[in-house]
Scaffold this active site. Sequence first.
Site, PDB file in Angstrom:
ATOM      1  N   ALA A   1       0.802  -1.224   0.000  1.00 50.83           N
ATOM      2  CA  ALA A   1       0.000   0.000   0.000  1.00 50.83           C
ATOM      3  C   ALA A   1       0.831   1.268   0.000  1.00 50.83           C
ATOM      4  CB  ALA A   1      -0.940   0.004   1.212  1.00 50.83           C
TER       5      ALA A   1
ATOM      6  N   CYS B   1      15.865  -0.657   0.696  1.00 51.89           N
ATOM      7  CA  CYS B   1      15.711  -1.811   1.585  1.00 51.89           C
ATOM      8  C   CYS B   1      17.052  -2.353   2.047  1.00 51.89           C
ATOM      9  CB  CYS B   1      14.929  -2.915   0.877  1.00 51.89           C
ATOM     10  SG  CYS B   1      13.296  -2.376   0.340  1.00 51.89           S
TER      11      CYS B   1
END
Length: 391
Positions: A205, A331
């Site tokens: 999301a 990341c």
Amino acid sequence: MQAGDRVYLDHNATAPVRPEVAEAVARALLDLPGNPSSVHREGRAARAALENARAQVAALLGAAPARVTFTSGGTEGANAVLSGALRRQGAPAPTRLLVGASEHPCVLAGHRFAPEATELLPVDAEGVVDLAHLEARLAALAGESLLISLQAANNETGVLQPLGAVVALARRHGRALVHSDAVQAAGRIPLNFANSGLDAVTVSAHKLAGPKGVGAVALAADVTLDPVFVRGGGQEARLRGGTENLAGIVGAGVAAEIAGRDLAAEAARLTGLREAFEAAVLARAPEAVVAGAGAARLPNTVCLAVPGLEAATALIAFDLGGVAVSSGSACASGKVGRSAVLAAMGVPPALAACALRISFGWTSRESDRDRFLTVFDRLLATLYKRRERAA
């Protein structure tokens, strides 16, 4: 997005939450105290909100709502799908994984297949999977139960993969299962999961201007997934135990609905912004290289390298100049290292060390591009002076 005097050009890392989404999350926290699994009025209201969000996410993906399972994000979803627990009904679980060499770490490091049962699919210099190699491997492995995992769009370069051709090859050679990490693609390019032939897609999301910590997996009608996400109660059709993050899921639903509603217009706007940006950069630095420039790409993503302008130095300069960009995937605990994506594309290490990722989004305006170029001009002036002294 501008906070004070700053410009945010890192939407592929995370998109700033839309005000409508934040309002929906706040309302859910205040107005929906019930547990979606409870049978009383408050529980039923929570369940209704949960299922409405599921329908909103399913509509964006072109999937059946009943086949959408909420997760904590794209990483959890990919880990579950690539655990070996995805299978076609009545068929054995896959015993071998074929995975794109330029995939996100949640795929490359998150699967549970043994090294000897895992193969990397090479990509060409533009970052597109080598279909001839894939076809040869599928033919050689005929009779084995296979799972293919390939991104819809790359997180660093924005390069799109030919998923339709991959699905066609999978069906031609033993009907291998096909999963796609669609985290960067969802809400930026049209998706129609029901008609794609894919067996599973995973999304997140916060790339859609929704809350962090919410994602989803969509499954085809004829595949099953063992409950390997989180074991516990019977939530999420018994695939993922634990009380759902209702407020976050409501926010994800609103973000998905807005992204779907605005997709065509926003894609056109961002494509124009990206093309003008690249033209301005190349006019200033003709030696600059745009990774994947010859391939189909996301409307919003530029992976740019100027020889000699190292990313580690440039990132600091841009940050001090009030511009947020990145050097690739967000990341890696904030580290600036060589990009595995660019390495898979055959980009020389010296040039890869200069790569910056600029990713536009719903907050981006022409003035943001101009602010980037102001800092960029200063960096180029310093670089060219250094070259002159060295000459």
